[in-house]
Design an enzyme around this catalytic site. Structure first.
Site, mmCIF file in Angstrom:
data_model
loop_
_atom_site.group_PDB
_atom_site.id
_atom_site.type_symbol
_atom_site.label_atom_id
_atom_site.label_comp_id
_atom_site.label_asym_id
_atom_site.label_seq_id
_atom_site.Cartn_x
_atom_site.Cartn_y
_atom_site.Cartn_z
ATOM 1 N N ASN A 281 0.872 -1.174 0.000
ATOM 2 C CA ASN A 281 0.000 0.000 0.000
ATOM 3 C C ASN A 281 0.904 1.218 0.000
ATOM 4 O O ASN A 281 1.450 1.606 1.034
ATOM 5 C CB ASN A 281 -0.912 -0.020 1.231
ATOM 6 C CG ASN A 281 -1.917 1.112 1.231
ATOM 7 O OD1 ASN A 281 -1.843 2.037 0.428
ATOM 8 N ND2 ASN A 281 -2.870 1.050 2.145
ATOM 9 N N LYS B 53 3.515 0.684 3.022
ATOM 10 C CA LYS B 53 3.088 -0.273 4.033
ATOM 11 C C LYS B 53 3.019 -1.665 3.417
ATOM 12 O O LYS B 53 2.669 -1.815 2.248
ATOM 13 C CB LYS B 53 1.717 0.115 4.582
ATOM 14 C CG LYS B 53 1.674 1.495 5.214
ATOM 15 C CD LYS B 53 0.258 1.861 5.618
ATOM 16 C CE LYS B 53 0.185 3.284 6.146
ATOM 17 N NZ LYS B 53 -1.202 3.682 6.475
ATOM 18 N N ASP C 108 -9.618 0.383 -5.310
ATOM 19 C CA ASP C 108 -10.510 1.025 -4.354
ATOM 20 C C ASP C 108 -11.826 1.455 -4.985
ATOM 21 O O ASP C 108 -12.814 1.679 -4.282
ATOM 22 C CB ASP C 108 -9.821 2.247 -3.732
ATOM 23 C CG ASP C 108 -9.265 1.948 -2.349
ATOM 24 O OD1 ASP C 108 -9.798 1.062 -1.674
ATOM 25 O OD2 ASP C 108 -8.311 2.627 -1.942
ATOM 26 N N HIS D 242 -15.703 5.157 6.771
ATOM 27 C CA HIS D 242 -14.252 4.990 6.801
ATOM 28 C C HIS D 242 -13.668 6.360 7.100
ATOM 29 O O HIS D 242 -13.578 7.223 6.217
ATOM 30 C CB HIS D 242 -13.741 4.466 5.456
ATOM 31 C CG HIS D 242 -12.254 4.349 5.394
ATOM 32 N ND1 HIS D 242 -11.587 3.144 5.483
ATOM 33 C CD2 HIS D 242 -11.287 5.293 5.282
ATOM 34 C CE1 HIS D 242 -10.287 3.356 5.412
ATOM 35 N NE2 HIS D 242 -10.086 4.655 5.297
ATOM 36 N N LEU D 243 -13.305 6.581 8.356
ATOM 37 C CA LEU D 243 -12.854 7.896 8.793
ATOM 38 C C LEU D 243 -11.399 7.827 9.226
ATOM 39 O O LEU D 243 -11.063 7.170 10.214
ATOM 40 C CB LEU D 243 -13.727 8.393 9.956
ATOM 41 C CG LEU D 243 -15.243 8.411 9.695
ATOM 42 C CD1 LEU D 243 -15.982 8.941 10.910
ATOM 43 C CD2 LEU D 243 -15.578 9.213 8.448
ATOM 44 N N ASN E 153 -7.311 9.833 7.851
ATOM 45 C CA ASN E 153 -6.762 11.005 7.172
ATOM 46 C C ASN E 153 -7.455 11.208 5.832
ATOM 47 O O ASN E 153 -7.643 12.329 5.371
ATOM 48 C CB ASN E 153 -5.253 10.850 6.967
ATOM 49 C CG ASN E 153 -4.592 12.177 6.679
ATOM 50 O OD1 ASN E 153 -4.847 13.165 7.350
ATOM 51 N ND2 ASN E 153 -3.741 12.215 5.664
ATOM 52 N N ASP F 211 -4.217 15.733 12.884
ATOM 53 C CA ASP F 211 -4.289 14.589 13.788
ATOM 54 C C ASP F 211 -5.410 14.808 14.796
ATOM 55 O O ASP F 211 -5.358 15.748 15.602
ATOM 56 C CB ASP F 211 -2.952 14.406 14.511
ATOM 57 C CG ASP F 211 -2.935 13.177 15.391
ATOM 58 O OD1 ASP F 211 -3.351 13.286 16.562
ATOM 59 O OD2 ASP F 211 -2.535 12.107 14.902
ATOM 60 N N GLU G 127 -12.157 4.236 14.422
ATOM 61 C CA GLU G 127 -11.880 3.209 15.416
ATOM 62 C C GLU G 127 -11.449 3.781 16.757
ATOM 63 O O GLU G 127 -11.744 3.198 17.816
ATOM 64 C CB GLU G 127 -10.778 2.275 14.905
ATOM 65 C CG GLU G 127 -11.154 1.460 13.678
ATOM 66 C CD GLU G 127 -9.957 0.736 13.081
ATOM 67 O OE1 GLU G 127 -9.077 0.316 13.853
ATOM 68 O OE2 GLU G 127 -9.899 0.611 11.842
ATOM 69 N N GLU H 204 -7.712 -3.540 4.962
ATOM 70 C CA GLU H 204 -7.659 -3.585 3.498
ATOM 71 C C GLU H 204 -6.637 -4.592 2.997
ATOM 72 O O GLU H 204 -6.847 -5.246 1.968
ATOM 73 C CB GLU H 204 -7.324 -2.198 2.934
ATOM 74 C CG GLU H 204 -8.402 -1.162 3.108
ATOM 75 C CD GLU H 204 -7.961 0.017 3.945
ATOM 76 O OE1 GLU H 204 -8.261 1.142 3.547
ATOM 77 O OE2 GLU H 204 -7.326 -0.210 5.001
#
Length: 371
Positions: free
Chosen positions: A9, A16, A145, A203-204, A206, A278, A326, A354
């Site tokens: 990713n 990642k 996606d 899906h929350l 960045n 952040d 989350e 994912e």
């Protein structure tokens, strides 16, 4: 030797990865190369918890990041070998509706979609190029996606523009599909009653979006042609009046590149707070400006959820995922509180995964049951 699936990713400054055993999807290794282009660092761990931290050469690119990652895998494997590399690709357009083996034609098609996902697509493709240099014969598999949102009713795929523009690709695609596909998988197997109902998934993180789902299928979603639309995000603006963009260009003389930088990199929670993207930092800060940024985010997410409830004809459950979804309880609670006029509904938190979804798609394709 045990076969394994490597998932990648790639972002603008990070790569990642996870390694899954092909037979049972056991997680063998995980980690990330961060600060690509700067003080680059590899941080990785095996399934037994052993962690490695390794500094890479200053200014390392995605190719060097992947080379270091693969060297780590080579040093620490336990009798497994990479049989395929699954790549997260943000934009597949209208052509790629499921996981696909990468070919020169596929790469050319995905390159043409870079203008629709300038923040992500170039780095996704750079990871494929690096993989082809360093991994050898293991096939590259693109996981999209956008694919989850294919097949929606035309009511949810058009803008109110002449059809000639829709035919040119100016349409609502939707994103975060791999995350929503994972949520649908978990709901189907662990919460079948909710799976069959009217679900709003959020899906929350960045990057942020919401999706209306019924029986594991996307009905509507907040992101549209690009991944900057919809609700506000960490540094992305979300929906902005098109007239405001024209004003920035025509009246204030901003160049298109500067406008793009503004709406992708200097807006959202960062722009509203003037301090940070952040959420944990904003919650801890507690100043009026930080509180306003969080209140604005929660209100816009709730308004989006209400709109999705109309598309579904009501809501039975709301599922939160992603870093904010989350971990930021006060933000979740504020969103649900704003939705009180919709009546009572269940709420769940499901961790994003994912990468596991990508591995599952890759295995299905290799086994001939997918794509």
């Amino acid at each position: 030797m045990t076969g394994a699936i490597l998932t990648l990713n790639a972002g603008s400054s990070s790569l990642k990865f996870r390694v899954f055993r092909r037979t049972d999807l056991a997680l063998l290794a995980r980690g990330a190369v961060t600060r690509i282009g700067g003080d680059t660092e590899l941080r990785a761990s095996l399934d037994d918890g052993e962690e490695t931290v390794e500094a890479l050469a200053q200014g390392s690119d995605h190719g060097a990041a992947l080379e270091a990652l693969l060297a780590y895998v080579g040093r620490h494997d336990d009798g497994w070998t990479v049989e395929a590399v699954a790549h997260r690709i943000v934009h597949g357009g209208t052509k790629y509706l499921r996981a696909t083996l990468v070919s020169p034609q596929v790469l050319a098609d995905l390159e043409a979609l870079v203008p629709l996902a300038p923040l992500h697509q170039p780095h996704n493709l750079a990871a494929i190029a690096a993989s082809r240099r360093f991994i050898g014969d293991a096939p590259d598999i693109a996981c999209f996606d956008t694919a989850f949102h294919a097949g929606r009713d035309p009511l949810f795929t058009h803008f109110a523009l002449p059809n000639e523009f829709f035919d040119k690709g100016v349409r609502r695609y939707g994103f975060h599909g791999l995350s929503y596909q994972w949520l649908a998988h978990v709901l189907q197997h662990e919460h079948p009653r909710i799976f069959a109902g009217r679900v709003i998934a959020a899906h929350l993180g960045n990057g942020a979006s919401l999706c209306a789902m019924r029986e594991g299928r996307s009905v509507d979603t907040t992101m549209s042609m690009t991944a900057v639309d919809g609700v506000p995000m960490g540094t992305r603006s979300g929906a902005v009046d098109p007239g405001a963009i024209l004003l920035l260009k025509r009246t204030y003389g901003m160049e298109l590149e500067d406008i793009e930088d503004l709406i992708y990199n200097r807006a959202g929670l960062l722009g509203l707070s003037g301090k940070s993207n952040d959420v944990a930092a904003l919650l801890a800060d507690g100043t009026a400006q930080s509180r306003f940024a969080l209140d604005f985010f929660a209100m816009r997410c709730a308004q989006a959820a209400a709109s999705l409830a109309v598309a579904l004809g009501g809501v039975d459950a709301m599922v939160f995922t992603g870093g904010i979804g989350e971990n930021a309880g006060p933000v979740r609670e504020a969103i649900v509180r704003h939705l009180a006029p919709l009546g009572t509904f269940e709420t769940l938190v499901i961790p994003a995964n994912e990468e596991r979804m990508m591995a599952m798609e890759a295995i299905a394709l290799l086994d001939g049951s997918g794509g």
